[in-house]
Design a protein around this motif. Structure first.
Motif, mmCIF file in Angstrom:
data_model
loop_
_atom_site.group_PDB
_atom_site.id
_atom_site.type_symbol
_atom_site.label_atom_id
_atom_site.label_comp_id
_atom_site.label_asym_id
_atom_site.label_seq_id
_atom_site.Cartn_x
_atom_site.Cartn_y
_atom_site.Cartn_z
ATOM 1 N N ALA A 154 29.758 24.598 58.018
ATOM 2 C CA ALA A 154 29.303 23.587 57.064
ATOM 3 C C ALA A 154 30.347 22.482 56.883
ATOM 4 C CB ALA A 154 28.988 24.244 55.722
ATOM 5 N N VAL A 155 31.622 22.862 56.857
ATOM 6 C CA VAL A 155 32.676 21.859 56.699
ATOM 7 C C VAL A 155 32.766 20.978 57.933
ATOM 8 C CG1 VAL A 155 35.164 21.543 56.453
ATOM 9 C CG2 VAL A 155 33.982 23.248 55.057
ATOM 10 N N LEU A 156 32.702 21.574 59.130
ATOM 11 C CA LEU A 156 32.801 20.785 60.356
ATOM 12 C C LEU A 156 31.604 19.862 60.540
ATOM 13 C CD1 LEU A 156 34.214 23.479 62.826
ATOM 14 C CD2 LEU A 156 35.447 21.556 61.800
ATOM 15 N N THR B 246 30.640 34.838 55.997
ATOM 16 C CA THR B 246 31.092 33.844 55.020
ATOM 17 C C THR B 246 32.048 32.833 55.654
ATOM 18 O OG1 THR B 246 30.872 35.484 53.254
ATOM 19 C CG2 THR B 246 32.233 33.541 52.807
ATOM 20 N N VAL B 247 33.013 33.329 56.405
ATOM 21 C CA VAL B 247 33.990 32.433 57.028
ATOM 22 C C VAL B 247 33.320 31.515 58.042
ATOM 23 C CG1 VAL B 247 36.029 32.360 58.519
ATOM 24 C CG2 VAL B 247 35.934 33.977 56.616
ATOM 25 N N VAL B 248 32.465 32.070 58.892
ATOM 26 C CA VAL B 248 31.813 31.256 59.922
ATOM 27 C C VAL B 248 30.900 30.209 59.291
ATOM 28 C CG1 VAL B 248 30.147 31.334 61.825
ATOM 29 C CG2 VAL B 248 31.977 33.027 61.698
ATOM 30 N N ALA C 199 24.891 22.114 51.640
ATOM 31 C CA ALA C 199 23.923 23.132 52.058
ATOM 32 C C ALA C 199 24.534 24.522 52.127
ATOM 33 C CB ALA C 199 23.343 22.767 53.424
ATOM 34 N N LEU C 200 25.829 24.622 51.805
ATOM 35 C CA LEU C 200 26.510 25.910 51.954
ATOM 36 C C LEU C 200 25.931 27.008 51.065
ATOM 37 C CD1 LEU C 200 28.777 27.474 53.296
ATOM 38 C CD2 LEU C 200 30.344 26.610 51.550
ATOM 39 N N PRO C 201 25.649 26.785 49.770
ATOM 40 C CA PRO C 201 25.127 27.888 48.930
ATOM 41 C C PRO C 201 23.800 28.446 49.432
ATOM 42 C CG PRO C 201 25.933 26.104 47.548
ATOM 43 C CD PRO C 201 25.913 25.581 48.948
ATOM 44 N N GLU C 202 22.866 27.566 49.800
ATOM 45 C CA GLU C 202 21.565 28.081 50.234
ATOM 46 C C GLU C 202 21.658 28.801 51.567
ATOM 47 O OE1 GLU C 202 18.813 24.893 51.498
ATOM 48 O OE2 GLU C 202 20.365 23.509 50.812
ATOM 49 N N VAL C 203 22.516 28.311 52.472
ATOM 50 C CA VAL C 203 22.652 28.980 53.769
ATOM 51 C C VAL C 203 23.311 30.339 53.590
ATOM 52 C CG1 VAL C 203 23.692 28.841 56.050
ATOM 53 C CG2 VAL C 203 22.745 26.792 55.003
ATOM 54 N N LEU C 204 24.347 30.416 52.771
ATOM 55 C CA LEU C 204 24.992 31.707 52.528
ATOM 56 C C LEU C 204 24.038 32.676 51.844
ATOM 57 C CD1 LEU C 204 28.697 31.114 51.415
ATOM 58 C CD2 LEU C 204 27.852 32.433 53.362
ATOM 59 N N GLY C 205 23.253 32.178 50.892
ATOM 60 C CA GLY C 205 22.286 33.048 50.233
ATOM 61 C C GLY C 205 21.264 33.613 51.196
#
Length: 566
Positions: free
Chosen positions: A436-438, A429-431, A444-450
């Motif tokens: 995504a922020v950098l 989660t942290v990485v 795209a964060l929700p789909e990548v985390l999922g």
């Protein structure tokens, strides 16, 4: 006087007892050659290792075939460059990589090859000089030397033109092989005390990081060579490499082809001198190992402090829901955390997974790549679930003795899965969030985390099954976490490749949802991939643990037999 004879009045002289026949002196033949004895021992060790099981034999054969195919393909590729302007640069670079590989190999895989430890021969009445000769000749037997010969032969053929160059190529290949083996053995002998000590095993934890960083740097280097200017830079570097052994021996063939016989002679002499220096270094290291005491022969210092109080539950166990860590599952979770902190092999495996899992997304940030590269983090940490019992070795019997029911088996697997999840989930989660922020792709964060959570759950499910169905031993003397016992290399590769492919296939429903939302242009609903992926991964892991538990209970004897063959 009647009856008197010549011996009258004298005692009869007793006959001396017959002395026992002296034993025949045994026939004294010529002393056995130390070199021949070591060669026979090396062949016997290889043969007996393959006789332990059919699985080990098949794994060894598959591994050898793959290595030889790679060597033949690389050698053929070098020969295909014959006549090309970049062939000398490629040949010298290949020889340099071979020499570097042989130099650093003992530092990473010392515990996996007992023949590298010269202290095992300290009690034998052997002088260093005949011992060096015997070890050097026996070291030329194996897949590694054959791999080196094939690559060196391809490199020399690529730059050989004419009969004189062909004859020089034969000498060059021999020099490359001897130099590589001599340097490898010298490095191993010089670092034996360090590599066999507790401090050395702790330092070996970083070996995985060195390999990962080196592989990534090589990847970046290959990317920079894709242009025409990159090949010119390699040619410039080769001007220096051609004078560094063992690349100097390979480049001597090119010098002979060009008529520069004096330069070729200097390069061959330089390589021969490097091999001689390595043998001298090896001789001194062996002499020091044979005559100087080590820590095992010294009296241990008295214990100055004793641990007080009982063990407390770790913060991770206190944070997790009580139903998950109740009873055996919590105990297994605590035990796995302690093993990960104390066992150098497990520390190495975890350090490599965590570091490379951070390195690859970092490279994506530097190269402005895709945020989906964070899936590597979930994949590398999820692979820790494979071969869960291999590092237990013979101590696995203490675990097997306490598993008497399907419930015990399921809780044992659950505790191990919880240990992995409690580390991997927050780390992924942290990485992922940071990447995504950098990259400026917070959308795209929700789909990548999922997808990452689903992939992690799939790896836990396939890893638990593979640990029960395809276990293998990890050498207890090897601090390099991923290094399995000899003969299990193909099983390791099959677990990694097969498990990754199966896990990717299990993630197809979540991937299908993601793709469908993109195709339907429903970007506002992409956030649903996160909860769906998280729930799907958790369901996969829980179902796999329940499915694997009865098989785990039934296969306890087979697992114990497999993990003790180290």
């Amino acid at each position: 006087m009647s009856g008197a004879g010549p011996l009258t009045g004298s005692a009869p002289t007793p006959l001396p007892p017959s002395a026992p026949a002296a034993p025949a002196a045994p026939a004294v033949g010529p002393p056995a050659s130390v070199t021949a004895t070591f060669v026979r021992l090396k062949v016997a060790v290889l043969r007996n290792g393959l006789r332990q099981s059919r699985g080990r034999t098949a794994g060894w054969v598959v591994g050898v075939v793959l290595v030889l195919l790679y060597a033949l393909g690389s050698g053929a590729g070098m020969i295909a460059l014959r006549g090309n302007e970049y062939a000398p640069a490629a040949a010298a670079t290949t020889a340099t990589v071979l020499g570097l590989g042989w130099t650093v190999m003992p530092l990473f895989f010392f515990g996996g090859d007992d023949t590298l430890d010269a202290t095992r021969l300290a009690m034998l009445p052997l002088r260093p000089r005949p011992l060096i000769r015997a070890l050097l000749v026996s070291s030329l037997i194996g897949v590694g030397p054959l791999f080196t010969v094939l690559l060196a032969a391809g490199a020399t053929v690529a730059v050989a033109h004419g009969a004189a160059a062909a004859m020089t190529a034969v000498v060059a290949v021999a020099l490359v092989l001897v130099t590589c083996v001599a340097v490898s053995r010298a490095v191993a002998a010089a670092n034996t005390r360090l590599l066999t000590s507790r401090r050395g095993r702790d330092l070996a934890v970083l070996s995985g990081l060195f390999v990962a960083v080196g592989a990534q740097l090589m990847n970046l280097g290959l990317s920079s060579l894709s242009s025409h200017h990159g090949l010119h830079r390699v040619t410039s570097v080769t001007a220096v490499l051609r004078w560094i052994p063992p690349a100097a021996a390979v480049d001597a063939v090119r010098s002979v082809s060009g008529g520069s016989y004096a330069v070729a002679a200097a390069q061959l002499v330089l390589t021969l001198g490097a091999a001689a220096l390595a043998l001298v270094w090896w001789h001194r290291s062996l002499h020091r190992l044979m005559v100087s005491p080590d820590s095992s022969s010294l009296q241990a210092a008295p214990e100055t402090a004793r641990a007080k109080g009982g063990a407390r539950r770790s913060p991770v166990v206190r944070l997790l829901p009580g139903q998950l860590v109740a009873g055996r599952a919590g105990t297994v979770l605590e035990r796995q955390f302690r093993y990960a902190a104390r066992d150098p092999r497990q520390r190495s495996s975890w350090a490599t997974g965590l570091a490379v899992g951070l390195l690859l997304p970092l490279v994506a940030v530097v190269q402005h790549g895709s945020v989906y590269q964070c899936l590597w983090t979930a994949g590398l940490l999820g692979m820790q679930m494979f071969n869960q019992f291999g590092m237990d070795n013979s101590a696995f019997w203490t675990i097997a003795a306490t598993i008497t029911s399907r419930r015990d088996a399921e809780l044992e697997l659950r505790g191990r899965a919880l240990m992995l999840g409690s580390v991997a989930l927050p780390y992924v989660t942290v990485v992922t969030v940071a990447t995504a922020v950098l990259l400026g792709k917070e959308g795209a964060l929700p789909e990548v985390l999922g997808m990452a959570f689903a992939f992690l759950g799939a790896l836990i499910s396939t890893g638990s099954y593979a640990s029960v169905r395809f276990p293998y031993a990890v050498s207890a003397d090897n601090a390099f976490g991923a290094a399995a016992a000899p003969g299990n290399g193909s099983l390791v590769a099959a677990n990694a490749l097969g498990g990754s492919a199966a896990s990717a296939a299990l993630c197809l429903p979540v991937l299908g949802l993601d793709v469908a939302l993109h195709v339907a242009d429903a970007h506002g609903a992409l956030w649903t991939v996160l909860p769906v992926g998280a729930v799907y991964g958790a369901v996969l892991a829980a179902a796999a643990l329940r499915f694997t538990a009865p098989r785990f209970l039934d296969r306890l004897p087979e697992i114990l037999t497999a993990v003790t063959r180290a």
